[in-house]
Scaffold this motif. Structure first.
Motif, PDB file in Angstrom:
ATOM      1  N   TRP A   1       0.812  -1.218   0.000  1.00 32.24           N
ATOM      2  CA  TRP A   1       0.000   0.000   0.000  1.00 32.24           C
ATOM      3  C   TRP A   1       0.847   1.272   0.000  1.00 32.24           C
ATOM      4  O   TRP A   1       0.353   2.343  -0.303  1.00 32.24           O
ATOM      5  N   LEU A   2       2.140   1.171   0.357  1.00 31.34           N
ATOM      6  CA  LEU A   2       2.941   2.379   0.592  1.00 31.34           C
ATOM      7  C   LEU A   2       3.191   3.210  -0.663  1.00 31.34           C
ATOM      8  O   LEU A   2       2.948   4.424  -0.670  1.00 31.34           O
ATOM      9  N   LEU A   3       3.677   2.592  -1.739  1.00 33.00           N
ATOM     10  CA  LEU A   3       3.965   3.372  -2.957  1.00 33.00           C
ATOM     11  C   LEU A   3       2.721   4.007  -3.562  1.00 33.00           C
ATOM     12  O   LEU A   3       2.777   5.174  -3.971  1.00 33.00           O
ATOM     13  N   PRO A   4       1.585   3.299  -3.630  1.00 37.55           N
ATOM     14  CA  PRO A   4       0.385   3.983  -4.141  1.00 37.55           C
ATOM     15  C   PRO A   4      -0.020   5.184  -3.286  1.00 37.55           C
ATOM     16  O   PRO A   4      -0.447   6.207  -3.830  1.00 37.55           O
ATOM     17  N   ILE A   5       0.142   5.092  -1.974  1.00 44.54           N
ATOM     18  CA  ILE A   5      -0.206   6.227  -1.107  1.00 44.54           C
ATOM     19  C   ILE A   5       0.745   7.395  -1.364  1.00 44.54           C
ATOM     20  O   ILE A   5       0.306   8.536  -1.560  1.00 44.54           O
ATOM     21  N   VAL A   6       2.035   7.127  -1.380  1.00 41.98           N
ATOM     22  CA  VAL A   6       3.009   8.206  -1.609  1.00 41.98           C
ATOM     23  C   VAL A   6       2.836   8.779  -3.014  1.00 41.98           C
ATOM     24  O   VAL A   6       2.867  10.000  -3.202  1.00 41.98           O
ATOM     25  N   GLY A   7       2.619   7.919  -4.000  1.00 45.16           N
ATOM     26  CA  GLY A   7       2.363   8.402  -5.361  1.00 45.16           C
ATOM     27  C   GLY A   7       1.119   9.266  -5.429  1.00 45.16           C
ATOM     28  O   GLY A   7       1.091  10.285  -6.118  1.00 45.16           O
ATOM     29  N   GLY A   8       0.076   8.864  -4.713  1.00 47.62           N
ATOM     30  CA  GLY A   8      -1.152   9.664  -4.665  1.00 47.62           C
ATOM     31  C   GLY A   8      -0.936  11.018  -4.020  1.00 47.62           C
ATOM     32  O   GLY A   8      -1.494  12.032  -4.464  1.00 47.62           O
ATOM     33  N   VAL A   9      -0.107  11.061  -2.983  1.00 50.14           N
ATOM     34  CA  VAL A   9       0.214  12.338  -2.324  1.00 50.14           C
ATOM     35  C   VAL A   9       0.973  13.245  -3.289  1.00 50.14           C
ATOM     36  O   VAL A   9       0.677  14.441  -3.405  1.00 50.14           O
ATOM     37  N   VAL A  10       1.940  12.685  -4.007  1.00 50.23           N
ATOM     38  CA  VAL A  10       2.714  13.465  -4.987  1.00 50.23           C
ATOM     39  C   VAL A  10       1.785  13.992  -6.082  1.00 50.23           C
ATOM     40  O   VAL A  10       1.838  15.171  -6.448  1.00 50.23           O
ATOM     41  N   PHE A  11       0.901  13.126  -6.599  1.00 49.06           N
ATOM     42  CA  PHE A  11      -0.026  13.538  -7.648  1.00 49.06           C
ATOM     43  C   PHE A  11      -0.974  14.628  -7.144  1.00 49.06           C
ATOM     44  O   PHE A  11      -1.223  15.612  -7.848  1.00 49.06           O
ATOM     45  N   THR A  12      -1.499  14.473  -5.940  1.00 50.11           N
ATOM     46  CA  THR A  12      -2.412  15.469  -5.378  1.00 50.11           C
ATOM     47  C   THR A  12      -1.721  16.808  -5.200  1.00 50.11           C
ATOM     48  O   THR A  12      -2.287  17.866  -5.532  1.00 50.11           O
ATOM     49  N   ALA A  13      -0.487  16.791  -4.693  1.00 54.56           N
ATOM     50  CA  ALA A  13       0.266  18.045  -4.526  1.00 54.56           C
ATOM     51  C   ALA A  13       0.476  18.728  -5.873  1.00 54.56           C
ATOM     52  O   ALA A  13       0.254  19.939  -6.008  1.00 54.56           O
ATOM     53  N   LEU A  14       0.868  17.964  -6.884  1.00 56.32           N
ATOM     54  CA  LEU A  14       1.087  18.552  -8.218  1.00 56.32           C
ATOM     55  C   LEU A  14      -0.212  19.123  -8.780  1.00 56.32           C
ATOM     56  O   LEU A  14      -0.213  20.192  -9.389  1.00 56.32           O
ATOM     57  N   THR A  15      -1.317  18.439  -8.550  1.00 58.96           N
ATOM     58  CA  THR A  15      -2.609  18.922  -9.041  1.00 58.96           C
ATOM     59  C   THR A  15      -2.976  20.259  -8.404  1.00 58.96           C
ATOM     60  O   THR A  15      -3.395  21.199  -9.094  1.00 58.96           O
ATOM     61  N   ILE A  16      -2.801  20.367  -7.097  1.00 57.65           N
ATOM     62  CA  ILE A  16      -3.132  21.630  -6.422  1.00 57.65           C
ATOM     63  C   ILE A  16      -2.166  22.732  -6.840  1.00 57.65           C
ATOM     64  O   ILE A  16      -2.571  23.892  -7.005  1.00 57.65           O
ATOM     65  N   ILE A  17      -0.909  22.380  -7.058  1.00 57.36           N
ATOM     66  CA  ILE A  17       0.055  23.366  -7.571  1.00 57.36           C
ATOM     67  C   ILE A  17      -0.423  23.890  -8.926  1.00 57.36           C
ATOM     68  O   ILE A  17      -0.403  25.092  -9.182  1.00 57.36           O
ATOM     69  N   TRP A  18      -0.866  22.984  -9.795  1.00 58.41           N
ATOM     70  CA  TRP A  18      -1.366  23.402 -11.112  1.00 58.41           C
ATOM     71  C   TRP A  18      -2.609  24.277 -10.971  1.00 58.41           C
ATOM     72  O   TRP A  18      -2.744  25.293 -11.660  1.00 58.41           O
ATOM     73  N   LEU A  19      -3.515  23.895 -10.083  1.00 59.07           N
ATOM     74  CA  LEU A  19      -4.743  24.678  -9.883  1.00 59.07           C
ATOM     75  C   LEU A  19      -4.442  26.095  -9.391  1.00 59.07           C
ATOM     76  O   LEU A  19      -5.126  27.046  -9.770  1.00 59.07           O
ATOM     77  N   THR A  20      -3.415  26.233  -8.546  1.00 65.77           N
ATOM     78  CA  THR A  20      -3.091  27.548  -7.975  1.00 65.77           C
ATOM     79  C   THR A  20      -2.123  28.349  -8.832  1.00 65.77           C
ATOM     80  O   THR A  20      -1.733  29.450  -8.446  1.00 65.77           O
ATOM     81  N   SER A  21      -1.746  27.807  -9.971  1.00 65.30           N
ATOM     82  CA  SER A  21      -0.821  28.542 -10.842  1.00 65.30           C
ATOM     83  C   SER A  21      -1.330  28.592 -12.275  1.00 65.30           C
ATOM     84  O   SER A  21      -1.843  29.603 -12.725  1.00 65.30           O
ATOM     85  N   ALA A  22      -1.195  27.499 -12.994  1.00 64.18           N
ATOM     86  CA  ALA A  22      -1.548  27.495 -14.419  1.00 64.18           C
ATOM     87  C   ALA A  22      -3.030  27.754 -14.638  1.00 64.18           C
ATOM     88  O   ALA A  22      -3.400  28.592 -15.470  1.00 64.18           O
ATOM     89  N   LEU A  23      -3.882  27.051 -13.909  1.00 65.74           N
ATOM     90  CA  LEU A  23      -5.320  27.299 -14.086  1.00 65.74           C
ATOM     91  C   LEU A  23      -5.662  28.733 -13.722  1.00 65.74           C
ATOM     92  O   LEU A  23      -6.421  29.396 -14.430  1.00 65.74           O
ATOM     93  N   TRP A  24      -5.090  29.232 -12.623  1.00 68.46           N
ATOM     94  CA  TRP A  24      -5.309  30.629 -12.229  1.00 68.46           C
ATOM     95  C   TRP A  24      -4.849  31.562 -13.351  1.00 68.46           C
ATOM     96  O   TRP A  24      -5.546  32.509 -13.701  1.00 68.46           O
ATOM     97  N   PHE A  25      -3.680  31.301 -13.924  1.00 62.04           N
ATOM     98  CA  PHE A  25      -3.159  32.132 -15.008  1.00 62.04           C
ATOM     99  C   PHE A  25      -4.103  32.113 -16.204  1.00 62.04           C
ATOM    100  O   PHE A  25      -4.437  33.176 -16.771  1.00 62.04           O
TER     101      PHE A  25
END
Length: 194
Positions: free
Chosen positions: A162-186
């Motif tokens: 279960w560990l890698l899918p959880i860590v991968g999901g955290v990385v993906f979620t962080a990148l998604t929110i980064i995109w939402l607060t930058s590129a989508l905002w732009f």
């Protein structure tokens, strides 16, 4: 009860003599590296005097447009990596080359995110003047820390399944929110332009 011989890992010691329980350092070292990377980036961004230096690529109207499109490419390849992860773990049907697609889409997503992150840290620094910008700064640092931990965990043997899918999901979620607060905002603020 049947036991799957192809199970990814177990957290239980094997009944074989001389088998040791995995060391906690297996998890502690990646966590410490993640924290050091995130705090290091944040500290650098906060104490560094932002240069305001911009880069631009031919065909783009501004640095913001370049960064937004690179971030959009990163999120696209991250989505490909997410779907291919479901294929690798057998949650979706997929071709035999799903694991290669997973690895390469992750590499491309990371590579196109690096120039954006370098520019953000060097030219703008760690900013907190509004909620969107604070979230973007904090999650940008967190993303690279979590990504570092994921890369270290990939090299570990006998991890819980279960560990890698959880860590991968955290990385993906962080990148998604980064995109939402930058590129989508732009794109919403300035329009979808190149």
């Amino acid at each position: 009860m049947t036991v799957d011989p192809n199970a990814v890992t177990q957290d239980f010691p094997s009944p074989q003599p001389g088998h040791r329980r995995p060391s906690p350092a297996r998890y502690l070292v990646p966590a410490l590296v993640a924290g050091a990377v995130a705090v290091g980036f944040g500290a650098y961004g906060k104490v560094h005097d932002p240069s305001g230096t911009a880069f631009n690529l031919a065909g783009f109207s501004s640095t913001g447009a370049v960064k937004s499109w690179l971030a959009t490419a990163a999120i696209f390849f991250a989505l490909v990596q997410l779907v291919s992860a479901f294929m690798v773990y057998g949650r979706l049907p997929g071709p035999a080359w799903s694991s290669g697609l997973h690895r390469w889409s992750g590499r491309v997503a990371f590579l196109v995110s690096v120039p954006v992150a370098v520019h953000c840290l060097y030219a703008m620094g760690y900013q907190t003047y509004e909620t969107r910008v604070f979230m973007h700064s904090a999650l940008g640092c967190f993303f690279f820390g979590a990504f570092s931990a994921k890369m270290l965990l990939l090299r570990s043997e006998r991890l819980p399944g279960w560990l890698l899918p959880i860590v991968g999901g955290v990385v993906f979620t962080a990148l998604t929110i980064i995109w939402l607060t930058s590129a989508l905002w732009f794109f919403r603020t300035f329009g979808v332009t190149t």
